[in-house]
Design a protein around this motif. Structure first.
Motif, PDB file in Angstrom:
ATOM      1  N   VAL A 125       7.938   5.788   6.325  1.00 15.93           N
ATOM      2  CA  VAL A 125       6.473   5.952   5.981  1.00 15.93           C
ATOM      3  C   VAL A 125       6.557   6.371   4.414  1.00 15.93           C
ATOM      4  CG1 VAL A 125       4.449   7.391   6.128  1.00 15.93           C
ATOM      5  CG2 VAL A 125       5.995   6.875   8.039  1.00 15.93           C
ATOM      6  N   ASP A 126       5.971   5.129   3.495  1.00 13.05           N
ATOM      7  CA  ASP A 126       5.995   5.468   2.173  1.00 13.05           C
ATOM      8  C   ASP A 126       4.879   6.562   1.688  1.00 13.05           C
ATOM      9  OD1 ASP A 126       7.771   3.889   2.041  1.00 13.05           O
ATOM     10  OD2 ASP A 126       6.388   2.173   1.315  1.00 13.05           O
ATOM     11  N   ARG A 127       3.693   6.344   2.493  1.00 16.15           N
ATOM     12  CA  ARG A 127       2.673   7.429   2.220  1.00 16.15           C
ATOM     13  C   ARG A 127       1.909   7.381   3.332  1.00 16.15           C
ATOM     14  NH1 ARG A 127      -2.271   4.369   1.669  1.00 16.15           N
ATOM     15  NH2 ARG A 127      -1.873   2.001   1.557  1.00 16.15           N
TER      16      ARG A 127
END
Length: 190
Positions: free
Chosen positions: A184-186
């Motif tokens: 999950v990047d963001r």
């Protein structure tokens, strides 16, 4: 130091989770097998338990299959299932495999295209094509009630595998849940 312990714990959890999933899947298959046998239905027997098939016949089938498909790294378990099912479907199949193998050796056939051209009007052309269709489709009979002997291993999905997902209702392909999810990047905001 604390982060290192967390990654070790996560690794142990994912390993034990994989072990539990494999155990659950295998025990489910075993229960289903017992249910089929106790219900009077017979499952496709393993190659070793068939009376009229021996190891040399199966070896000839695999050697012939490698020539017919052009693939040297065929799935042996799928080959066992296909060979056993095709022998059960037609008692002459093992003889056809031997005849095809002998024909290939006697005529020094280098590839499937040459064999196809030479067998166009020959009775062995049909069993040759049945072997090719079985390896590429994973089934040995037509229709939507056909038994599937290999889905993920079917050769028709191996060639474009790097750019195409095997058709399925599971959006990430068969067995997608065994792979780690993407990072999950963001976080999404709603």
């Amino acid at each position: 130091m604390k982060d290192n312990n967390n990654s070790e714990e996560k690794s142990e959890l994912s390993t034990s989770g994989r072990f539990r999933r494999n155990l659950l899947s295998r025990s489910g298959s075993l229960i289903a097998g017992f249910a089929l046998v106790s219900g009077g239905l017979t499952a496709v027997p393993a190659l070793a338990s068939t009376e009229n098939n021996d190891a040399s016949d199966f070896t000839a089938f695999i050697r012939l299959s490698r020539l017919l498909t052009g693939h040297n790294s065929l799935d042996i378990q799928l080959g066992e299932r296909l060979y056993s099912a095709m022998c059960q479907q037609n008692a002459q199949f093992a003889g056809w495999v031997k005849q095809l193998s002998d024909y290939v050796q006697q005529n020094n056939i280098p590839d499937v295209e040459t064999l196809d051209e030479k067998l166009k009007q020959h009775p062995l052309h049909e069993p040759m094509m049945a072997i090719v269709k079985a390896w590429y489709s994973g089934v040995i009979e037509p229709g939507y009630h056909a038994t599937v002997y290999g889905y993920q291993q079917a050769l028709m999905y191996q060639i474009p595998r790097d750019g195409m997902v095997i058709p399925t209702y599971a959006h990430n392909g068969p067995d997608y849940w065994v792979a780690n999810p993407p990072p999950v990047d963001r976080l999404l905001t709603f």
